[in-house]
Design an enzyme around this catalytic site. Structure first.
Site, PDB file in Angstrom:
ATOM      1  N   CYS A 336       0.833  -1.202   0.000  1.00  0.00           N
ATOM      2  CA  CYS A 336       0.000   0.000   0.000  1.00  0.00           C
ATOM      3  C   CYS A 336       0.872   1.258   0.000  1.00  0.00           C
ATOM      4  CB  CYS A 336      -0.988  -0.040   1.163  1.00  0.00           C
ATOM      5  SG  CYS A 336      -2.389   1.080   0.939  1.00  0.00           S
ATOM      6  N   HIS A 433      -3.665  -5.361   1.048  1.00  0.00           N
ATOM      7  CA  HIS A 433      -3.467  -5.753   2.441  1.00  0.00           C
ATOM      8  C   HIS A 433      -3.866  -7.220   2.603  1.00  0.00           C
ATOM      9  CE1 HIS A 433      -2.660  -1.706   3.846  1.00  0.00           C
ATOM     10  NE2 HIS A 433      -3.746  -1.272   3.242  1.00  0.00           N
TER      11      HIS A 433
END
Length: 491
Positions: A336, A433
């Protein structure tokens, strides 16, 4: 099953262990044939999760839903505050970001009726489908200066007609004063709503607190439902970054050493829980360049302030240490915000994160990122490289990343969407994630180093289920569950 009244776990302060106990009770009620659901009207956390519908909630409520055996939903956490700077938070309502507010502005009385309606409507929808509702308060219930603007503690308990169990942390000291003061600072009607106390995080010989338990019941006027020892042997995903202080911070012999770069605005550090539990791995968090250089694998984690943390990497000498490790052939991975930092540049033309409009990235991946106001939140199924296994994870990010011509994506999301980028076998990044919860990814990551530690990998999904059951058994041993059922049955 008979209808049970909602229960609220309220705290004498922050970090007293309410979330963990709520998780265990969700599991117990499920095991006993009920259909429970968690609820926290307002949560403050950087660790969040994407629901199946593609909305955002606090990680703790997603974990509690998993323990209850149900899919998570925004009604379980209708308001999420994500700290993004000094006294400033992004406000997420019903799973979508609506604004940024400073603390003083957010907690003022004006405008609270609108938020109060949001959380009450969410509770009503949830309570129509589940039994019982396991509610969680926030911080201390005795913050009398915030009472009129409260939407998460006693005002929510009153609306839900919930029985309140006070959770007190004995480990930090002052447990008698905090429990007694928390009860006595309530008005008469709220005081009657508090039906018991749980003394949490006990260390030592339990017999030494037998007289203390009786004294607490006498001065507080309610039963002590149990004294729960520190459950250090049970591993449940946590959402509060204070948990990082207890994690490993150094290298180890005979293991694959994985260093997570400890940036100031780290988010979703639960991405590394499965790797931390792998017996082949020693995972540690560090902001020390010399400790970073000793790792086999370096991971740049998610961040709530990518540009600020990118500046931090350079200021602390971490960026140059990462570059040296890359030159030496060590593995560098970004997730991310960490993936964004690994690129050629990060642009913020609309001031999403602040005044800095552009920063060069670490130059490890041929990608460029533009931060945007719109947020991507979704659960995803994907294929990792050329692997045949179906992998899963979730995305929560603000920004659009494009690959330079000729660059190779890391993953292909269901529907044919590319994700991430791979420079080579030892340098890659992704927006997903939970990517490290997938065995195919972990085996690929560790493969160059497995000769350091030959052991069997962990089935993380099965491990989590075992831990929920272990937590339920732990609470059954130390809490008076029959008395809790009697309280919730209003008998």
């Amino acid at each position: 099953m008979n209808k049970l009244s909602p229960i609220m776990l309220a705290g004498t302060g922050s970090d007293v262990g309410k979330s963990l106990i709520a998780t265990g009770l969700c599991r117990i009620f499920m095991q006993d044939g009920y259909h429970p659901a968690p609820f926290k009207a307002q949560n403050m956390a950087l660790n969040s999760y994407a629901t199946p519908e593609g909305y955002e909630i606090g990680r703790a409520q997603a974990v509690q839903a998993e323990a209850a055996g149900i899919r998570c939903h925004t009604d379980m956490n209708p308001i999420l505050l994500k700290p993004s700077g000094q006294n400033t938070s992004q406000v997420v309502v019903n799973g979508r970001p609506v604004c940024k507010r400073d603390a003083c502005e957010y907690f003022r009385k004006e405008g609270r009726d609108e938020l109060r309606k949001v959380v009450r409507d969410a509770f009503d929808r949830l309570s129509a489908d589940y039994n019982p509702i396991v509610m969680e308060g926030a911080g201390s219930i005795a913050e009398i200066n915030l009472r009129e603007s409260d939407i998460v503690n006693m005002s929510m308990a009153r609306y839900a007609d919930a029985d309140v169990i006070l959770v007190a942390d004995i480990d930090r000291g002052g447990v008698f004063a905090s429990a007694y003061g928390s009860i006595m600072l309530q008005d008469e009607s709220d005081r009657r709503r508090i039906k018991g106390i749980i003394v949490n995080k006990f260390r030592g010989d339990m017999r030494l607190f037998e007289s203390g338990r009786r004294m607490m019941e006498e001065i507080c006027g309610v039963p002590v439902l149990g004294v729960v020892p520190f459950a250090s042997h049970i591993h449940i995903e946590e959402e509060d970054s204070v948990a990082l202080a207890a994690k490993c911070s150094s290298v180890a012999d005979g293991k694959v050493n994985v260093a997570v770069v400890l940036v100031p605005h780290i988010s979703n550090f639960t991405d590394f829980d499965s790797l931390e539990l792998d017996p082949r791995v020693n995972l540690y968090y560090t902001a020390d360049p010399s400790e970073l250089r000793e790792a086999d694998i370096i991971i740049l984690p998610g961040s709530k302030a990518t540009l600020s943390d990118l500046h931090y990497l350079r200021r602390r000498g971490l960026a140059s240490a990462i570059a040296e490790c890359r030159h030496e052939g060590k593995t560098i991975v970004g997730i991310c915000g960490g993936y964004q930092m690994m690129g050629l540049e990060v642009c913020d033309p609309d001031g999403v994160e602040g005044d800095i409009s552009l920063q060069p990235g670490l130059g490890l991946l041929p990608v460029r990122t533009v931060l945007t106001d719109s947020k991507v939140t979704r659960q995803v199924k994907f294929s990792f490289l050329d692997r045949s296994e179906c992998c899963s994870g979730y995305e929560i990010h603000m920004g659009r990343t494009t690959l330079e011509e000729g660059a190779s994506p890391l993953n292909v999301i269901e529907g044919g969407l590319p994700d991430g980028c791979q420079a080579d076998k030892r340098c890659f990044g992704s927006y997903i994630h939970g990517i490290l919860d997938n065995l195919a990814v972990v085996e690929y990551l560790l493969q160059p180093y497995v000769d350091k530690a030959e052991t069997v990998a962990v089935d993380y999904a099965a491990y989590k289920e075992q831990q929920y059951d272990a937590l339920a058994a732990w609470l059954r041993e130390y809490l008076d569950i029959p008395l809790l059922y009697k309280i919730m049955s209003r008998k």
